[in-house]
Design an enzyme around this catalytic site. Sequence first.
Site, PDB file in Angstrom:
ATOM      1  N   GLY A  40       6.419  10.899   3.640  1.00 29.84           N
ATOM      2  CA  GLY A  40       6.602  11.386   5.187  1.00 29.84           C
ATOM      3  C   GLY A  40       6.679   9.947   6.073  1.00 29.84           C
ATOM      4  O   GLY A  40       5.905   9.024   5.771  1.00 29.84           O
ATOM      5  N   ASP A  87       9.408   8.047 -10.761  1.00 26.06           N
ATOM      6  CA  ASP A  87       8.749   7.752  -9.463  1.00 26.06           C
ATOM      7  C   ASP A  87       7.185   7.857  -9.715  1.00 26.06           C
ATOM      8  O   ASP A  87       6.685   6.728  -9.334  1.00 26.06           O
ATOM      9  CB  ASP A  87       9.252   8.698  -8.543  1.00 26.06           C
ATOM     10  CG  ASP A  87       8.254   8.453  -7.170  1.00 26.06           C
ATOM     11  OD1 ASP A  87       8.836   7.591  -6.498  1.00 26.06           O
ATOM     12  OD2 ASP A  87       7.371   9.319  -6.718  1.00 26.06           O
ATOM     13  N   GLU A 100       0.895  -1.081  -0.065  1.00 23.50           N
ATOM     14  CA  GLU A 100      -0.029   0.009  -0.038  1.00 23.50           C
ATOM     15  C   GLU A 100       0.775   1.204   0.105  1.00 23.50           C
ATOM     16  O   GLU A 100       0.628   2.239  -0.730  1.00 23.50           O
ATOM     17  CB  GLU A 100      -0.872   0.009   1.421  1.00 23.50           C
ATOM     18  CG  GLU A 100      -1.717   1.287   1.356  1.00 23.50           C
ATOM     19  CD  GLU A 100      -2.676   1.289   0.331  1.00 23.50           C
ATOM     20  OE1 GLU A 100      -3.627   0.396   0.208  1.00 23.50           O
ATOM     21  OE2 GLU A 100      -2.667   2.215  -0.420  1.00 23.50           O
ATOM     22  N   ILE A 139      -1.869   7.570   1.478  1.00 28.64           N
ATOM     23  CA  ILE A 139      -3.239   7.611   0.868  1.00 28.64           C
ATOM     24  C   ILE A 139      -3.699   6.155   0.640  1.00 28.64           C
ATOM     25  O   ILE A 139      -3.063   5.390  -0.033  1.00 28.64           O
ATOM     26  CB  ILE A 139      -3.464   8.367  -0.345  1.00 28.64           C
ATOM     27  CG1 ILE A 139      -2.771   9.890  -0.231  1.00 28.64           C
ATOM     28  CG2 ILE A 139      -4.746   8.318  -0.805  1.00 28.64           C
ATOM     29  CD1 ILE A 139      -2.768  10.572  -1.653  1.00 28.64           C
ATOM     30  N   GLU A 194      15.240  15.422  -3.435  1.00 23.74           N
ATOM     31  CA  GLU A 194      16.454  14.710  -2.949  1.00 23.74           C
ATOM     32  C   GLU A 194      17.552  15.653  -3.647  1.00 23.74           C
ATOM     33  O   GLU A 194      17.495  16.492  -4.469  1.00 23.74           O
ATOM     34  CB  GLU A 194      16.287  13.390  -3.667  1.00 23.74           C
ATOM     35  CG  GLU A 194      15.113  12.643  -3.269  1.00 23.74           C
ATOM     36  CD  GLU A 194      15.592  11.811  -1.987  1.00 23.74           C
ATOM     37  OE1 GLU A 194      16.728  11.609  -1.660  1.00 23.74           O
ATOM     38  OE2 GLU A 194      14.503  11.334  -1.439  1.00 23.74           O
ATOM     39  N   LYS A 212       4.397   4.345  -9.801  1.00 28.51           N
ATOM     40  CA  LYS A 212       3.292   4.207  -9.073  1.00 28.51           C
ATOM     41  C   LYS A 212       2.171   4.112  -9.861  1.00 28.51           C
ATOM     42  O   LYS A 212       1.223   3.167  -9.756  1.00 28.51           O
ATOM     43  CB  LYS A 212       3.009   5.520  -7.967  1.00 28.51           C
ATOM     44  CG  LYS A 212       4.182   5.763  -7.074  1.00 28.51           C
ATOM     45  CD  LYS A 212       4.144   6.988  -6.733  1.00 28.51           C
ATOM     46  CE  LYS A 212       5.152   7.288  -5.596  1.00 28.51           C
ATOM     47  NZ  LYS A 212       5.277   8.793  -5.276  1.00 28.51           N
ATOM     48  N   VAL A 241       2.329   3.477  -3.237  1.00 24.33           N
ATOM     49  CA  VAL A 241       1.707   4.344  -4.101  1.00 24.33           C
ATOM     50  C   VAL A 241       0.988   5.400  -3.222  1.00 24.33           C
ATOM     51  O   VAL A 241       0.205   5.174  -2.550  1.00 24.33           O
ATOM     52  CB  VAL A 241       0.581   3.599  -4.818  1.00 24.33           C
ATOM     53  CG1 VAL A 241      -0.209   4.501  -5.882  1.00 24.33           C
ATOM     54  CG2 VAL A 241       1.139   2.557  -5.832  1.00 24.33           C
TER      55      VAL A 241
HETATM   56  N1  LIG Z   1      10.243   8.399   2.762  1.00 26.29           N
HETATM   57  C1  LIG Z   1       9.162   8.514   2.427  1.00 26.29           C
HETATM   58  O1  LIG Z   1       8.407   9.296   2.600  1.00 26.29           O
HETATM   59  C2  LIG Z   1       8.547   7.365   1.589  1.00 26.29           C
HETATM   60  C3  LIG Z   1       7.438   7.301   0.921  1.00 26.29           C
HETATM   61  C4  LIG Z   1       6.806   6.170   0.174  1.00 26.29           C
HETATM   62  C5  LIG Z   1       7.620   5.219   0.119  1.00 26.29           C
HETATM   63  N2  LIG Z   1       8.973   5.183   0.575  1.00 26.29           N
HETATM   64  C6  LIG Z   1       9.708   4.129   0.120  1.00 26.29           C
HETATM   65  O2  LIG Z   1      10.266   3.544   1.403  1.00 26.29           O
HETATM   66  C7  LIG Z   1      11.512   3.062   1.310  1.00 26.29           C
HETATM   67  C8  LIG Z   1      12.443   3.395   2.357  1.00 26.29           C
HETATM   68  O3  LIG Z   1      12.517   4.645   2.175  1.00 26.29           O
HETATM   69  P1  LIG Z   1      12.883   5.905   3.383  1.00 26.29           P
HETATM   70  O4  LIG Z   1      12.695   7.194   3.060  1.00 26.29           O
HETATM   71  O5  LIG Z   1      12.561   5.275   4.686  1.00 26.29           O
HETATM   72  O6  LIG Z   1      14.310   5.567   3.048  1.00 26.29           O
HETATM   73  P2  LIG Z   1      15.763   6.041   3.902  1.00 26.29           P
HETATM   74  O7  LIG Z   1      15.179   6.957   4.948  1.00 26.29           O
HETATM   75  O8  LIG Z   1      16.959   6.167   3.211  1.00 26.29           O
HETATM   76  O9  LIG Z   1      15.954   4.582   4.761  1.00 26.29           O
HETATM   77  C9  LIG Z   1      16.687   3.498   4.149  1.00 26.29           C
HETATM   78  C10 LIG Z   1      16.965   2.552   5.252  1.00 26.29           C
HETATM   79  O10 LIG Z   1      17.617   1.375   4.604  1.00 26.29           O
HETATM   80  C11 LIG Z   1      18.847   1.032   5.350  1.00 26.29           C
HETATM   81  N3  LIG Z   1      19.704   0.501   4.173  1.00 26.29           N
HETATM   82  C12 LIG Z   1      19.984   0.960   2.781  1.00 26.29           C
HETATM   83  N4  LIG Z   1      20.932   0.142   2.295  1.00 26.29           N
HETATM   84  C13 LIG Z   1      21.128  -1.210   3.119  1.00 26.29           C
HETATM   85  C14 LIG Z   1      21.798  -1.886   2.991  1.00 26.29           C
HETATM   86  N5  LIG Z   1      22.473  -2.239   2.037  1.00 26.29           N
HETATM   87  N6  LIG Z   1      21.868  -3.022   4.127  1.00 26.29           N
HETATM   88  C15 LIG Z   1      21.000  -2.695   5.128  1.00 26.29           C
HETATM   89  N7  LIG Z   1      20.155  -1.692   5.423  1.00 26.29           N
HETATM   90  C16 LIG Z   1      20.249  -0.696   4.153  1.00 26.29           C
HETATM   91  C17 LIG Z   1      19.494   2.297   5.625  1.00 26.29           C
HETATM   92  O11 LIG Z   1      20.301   2.014   6.736  1.00 26.29           O
HETATM   93  P3  LIG Z   1      20.953   3.329   7.884  1.00 26.29           P
HETATM   94  O12 LIG Z   1      20.094   4.078   8.119  1.00 26.29           O
HETATM   95  O13 LIG Z   1      21.801   2.540   8.699  1.00 26.29           O
HETATM   96  O14 LIG Z   1      21.904   3.879   6.418  1.00 26.29           O
HETATM   97  C18 LIG Z   1      18.028   3.169   6.219  1.00 26.29           C
HETATM   98  O15 LIG Z   1      17.801   2.746   7.445  1.00 26.29           O
HETATM   99  C19 LIG Z   1      11.925   3.086  -0.224  1.00 26.29           C
HETATM  100  O16 LIG Z   1      11.589   2.171  -0.918  1.00 26.29           O
HETATM  101  C20 LIG Z   1      11.058   4.225  -0.307  1.00 26.29           C
HETATM  102  O17 LIG Z   1      10.859   4.438  -1.960  1.00 26.29           O
HETATM  103  C21 LIG Z   1       9.447   6.246   1.159  1.00 26.29           C
END
Ligand SMILES: NC(=O)c1ccc[n+]([C@@H]2O[C@H](COP(=O)([O-])OP(=O)(O)OC[C@H]3O[C@@H](n4cnc5c(N)ncnc54)[C@H](OP(=O)(O)O)[C@@H]3O)[C@@H](O)[C@H]2O)c1
Length: 435
Positions: free
Chosen positions: A309, A203, A131, A138, A192, A207, A134
């Site tokens: 977020g 991106d 969920e 929401i 970013e 979705k 995308v």
């Molecule tokens: N951020 C959002 O608002 C959002 C919204 C919708 C979907 N998403 C999706 O949710 C997912 C996570 O996003 P995020 O924003 O939370 O990312 P993030 O803040 O960059 O966190 C990524 C996490 O993965 C860990 N990681 C990265 N590479 C790794 C590896 N090789 N082995 C082990 N751990 C690893 C990192 O570890 P460290 O902390 O130790 O570096 C970090 O804790 C992504 O697929 C993103 O597209 C995010």
Amino acid sequence: MAEPLRIALAGLGTVGAGVIRLIETNAALIAARAGRPIEIAAVSARSRSRERGVDLSRFAWVDDMSALATRDDIDVVVELVGGEDGPALALARAAIAGGKGVVTANKAMIAHHGLELAEAAETAGVALRFEAAVAGGIPVIKGLREGTAANAIERVYGILNGTSNYILSTMEATGADFAQTLAEAQRLGYAEADPTFDIEGVDAAHKLAILASIAFGTRLDFAGVDCEGIARVRAADIAQADRLGYVIRLVGLADCEESDTGEARLLQRVKPCLVPRGHPLAHVTGPTNAVVAEGNFSGRLLFQGAGAGGGPTASAVVADLIDIARGEAGAPFSVPVADLVPIGRAEGGERTARTYLRFTVADRPGVLAEMTAAMRDAGVSIESMIQEGRPEEGGEVLVAMVAHEGPERCIRHALSLLADSPSFTDRPLAMQILA
Ligand SMILES: NC(=O)c1ccc[n+]([C@@H]2O[C@H](COP(=O)([O-])OP(=O)(O)OC[C@H]3O[C@@H](n4cnc5c(N)ncnc54)[C@H](OP(=O)(O)O)[C@@H]3O)[C@@H](O)[C@H]2O)c1
């Protein structure tokens, strides 16, 4: 109360830490609604020492996250690492093979490998849910899978990328140009350091492909998304659109149409569009996302909210976990992968739309005649035309036109007739007007 659902979190960044906070804050209501508690058993990330604002001391720490796939104290692996393949995909595959459910927020991985993972999950009899992949918080996948399950969906479209929407709506509010607004968005954390996937529409395309598969019961086809980003939209386009009664939004649209031979064809596209000021998407500003689904009995439905977020995305992740805890996971793409229908790609040329065209031309005699001749020869009828500025002798002049409703192929033909003209200082930009 029944046995807890035991989960492992791989990735403790924005979303992972959000999931811990949410599960802790709302533990009682989650347990009541799920019929059993959801317990975090193990966690993994790259750095064990990084401060994350959450207490990890009660969870088993796992250095090598692939080990989560085989631990027998875990029912579901929550993949919040990100990336189209690499460790995220390896973990999802291994977890499913190890008989564990998988919940992920990873749109890139699902857009590229969703069918393979879904097929494996169905064969293994485990859940795969996404969920949060995308439109962040929401519940649009749930809305399509459940709320509109009785409808044939006629089209699904929306604002699927918060960064692009922030940039476009900020350009609208400030009059600033794209580059300046992007730099400001990066400074404020809305974009970013490498914004490529967001501003080029990739991106949103991830979705859209997922939404289209669920909405139309078709095999996911990310490669079939016709994708164009917002980097070429100028402040002047936004000003012209405003004068004409529109705003510009990056719209992802999936539409199932009939070909000449009566076969279904799927159009998937992500492009900047002119949206009439009275349309619900025109009021979606900042990093907000919104999805419109048009069902044949439900009519037009609008889903709107935070597309990203830690809190909103965690909300979607935990909703999936609650469904799994209740035993209500269902097929990942709503119907089993074997029953998803392959629908051919629509070419789009016969679709009709009103179109905004922007030309930047060297200010010299005869250019306007050249453009109108190309329009005439391609069968494009011009509804209105604005010529902007004559900054200095020989300078660049912006000419904006709105073409009457007509087939896309005519617009393409007109632009191809002008493609080799030395009169233009930049490639023309064509944006459809959303009906
Ligand atoms: N951020 C959002 O608002 C959002 C919204 C919708 C979907 N998403 C999706 O949710 C997912 C996570 O996003 P995020 O924003 O939370 O990312 P993030 O803040 O960059 O966190 C990524 C996490 O993965 C860990 N990681 C990265 N590479 C790794 C590896 N090789 N082995 C082990 N751990 C690893 C990192 O570890 P460290 O902390 O130790 O570096 C970090 O804790 C992504 O697929 C993103 O597209 C995010």
